[in-house]
Write an enzyme that holds these catalytic residues in place. Structure first.
Site, PDB file in Angstrom:
ATOM      1  N   HIS A 266       3.761 -12.554   0.484  1.00 15.40           N
ATOM      2  CA  HIS A 266       3.421 -11.182   0.111  1.00 15.40           C
ATOM      3  C   HIS A 266       4.663 -10.308  -0.082  1.00 15.40           C
ATOM      4  CE1 HIS A 266       1.246  -7.398   0.114  1.00 15.40           C
ATOM      5  NE2 HIS A 266       1.614  -7.060   1.337  1.00 15.40           N
TER       6      HIS A 266
ATOM      7  N   HIS B 128       0.800  -1.226   0.000  1.00 14.15           N
ATOM      8  CA  HIS B 128       0.000   0.000   0.000  1.00 14.15           C
ATOM      9  C   HIS B 128       0.827   1.267   0.000  1.00 14.15           C
ATOM     10  CE1 HIS B 128      -3.646  -2.310   0.179  1.00 14.15           C
ATOM     11  NE2 HIS B 128      -3.053  -3.074   1.076  1.00 14.15           N
TER      12      HIS B 128
END
Length: 263
Positions: free
Chosen positions: A244, A95
């Site tokens: 991730h 993000h």
């Protein structure tokens, strides 16, 4: 790391290499420059590589007033100006992508000719992810919500660098920064709908590359292919990892794709 005071906040950064295109490596929330330790040596031979920690994320972890991706982009503009960088390719993780796109919009395509984003959830936020973001904003639930995300991001993989990053680096941030990150991310999805929609809304289109491993689902791959068919400036490349964190799990593959994209 070097430190500049920008907008009243210390901003830690370093510069490695001197030749070739300039890459600006940006972590996600509640991470710092160590996320890129395996990647920098693979890129610095042919690139000028800048790492920058967000305000409140560097060596000085003193409490800071609330901020979001607009303020993050403001800090990056000031840093690039201070370093006399006239042209740069942001490479953001997770993000941190919201700030990278904001930076691209503010500086224009001449100064930011392309953007790479790494393992950033490109579609609308799933209900389970939103539930974890909301838990992360509650004093009595935030640690549980964070652990659920950690478990998702590791996905049971036997990958010590990722496990250490979660337990050493990300877990070193407390409730204040974690809660801030959760509400900023939730608000970004509420405002834009998805990162793909945010990309489509850029004032000037430019090549964007998404390098990712999670989620490894056919529907996710196909959705990005469909978007790319409509928006040929966008390309997604699945790296085939489990976690991730491709910078820690698959740095060689990541560096190869980034070098090709920057050229």
């Amino acid at each position: 790391m070097n430190t500049l005071t920008l907008h009243g906040h210390p901003l830690d950064h370093d510069v490695t290499g001197s030749a070739g295109p300039t890459l600006l490596l940006l972590s996600g929330w509640c991470q710092d420059h160590r996320l890129f330790d395996p990647l920098v040596p693979l890129l610095a031979g042919a690139h000028r590589v800048i790492r920058a920690d967000w305000r409140g994320h560097g060596a000085d972890r003193s409490p800071v007033a609330d901020f979001g991706y607009a303020e993050q982009a403001e800090d990056l503009v000031a840093l690039l100006d201070a370093l006399d960088v006239d042209r740069v390719v942001p490479v953001s993780t997770s993000h941190g992508g919201w700030a990278a796109l904001e930076l691209a919009d503010r500086l224009g395509s001449d100064r930011v000719p392309r953007v790479a984003v790494i393992d950033w959830l490109q579609l609308e936020a799933p209900a389970a992810f939103l539930a974890d973001l909301r838990a992360g904003q509650a004093p009595e639930l935030w640690a549980l919500g964070r652990q659920r995300l950690f478990d998702t991001w590791l996905d049971g993989a036997d990958c010590p660098p990722v496990a250490e990053h979660l337990s050493r680096d990300m877990a070193s941030f407390g409730f204040e920064m974690w809660a801030r990150s959760c509400w900023v991310i939730e608000a970004a999805y509420a405002h834009w709908g998805s990162p793909l929609a945010r990309m489509a809304a850029l004032r000037e289109q430019r090549p964007i590359l998404h390098l990712y491993s999670q989620p490894a689902e056919d529907a996710y791959h196909l959705a990005q292919l469909a978007f790319s068919a409509e928006q040929p400036w966008y390309r997604a490349q699945w790296l085939g990892g489990r976690t991730h964190f491709p910078t820690l799990e698959s740095p060689a593959a990541l560096a190869r794709h980034l070098a090709e994209f920057a050229r």
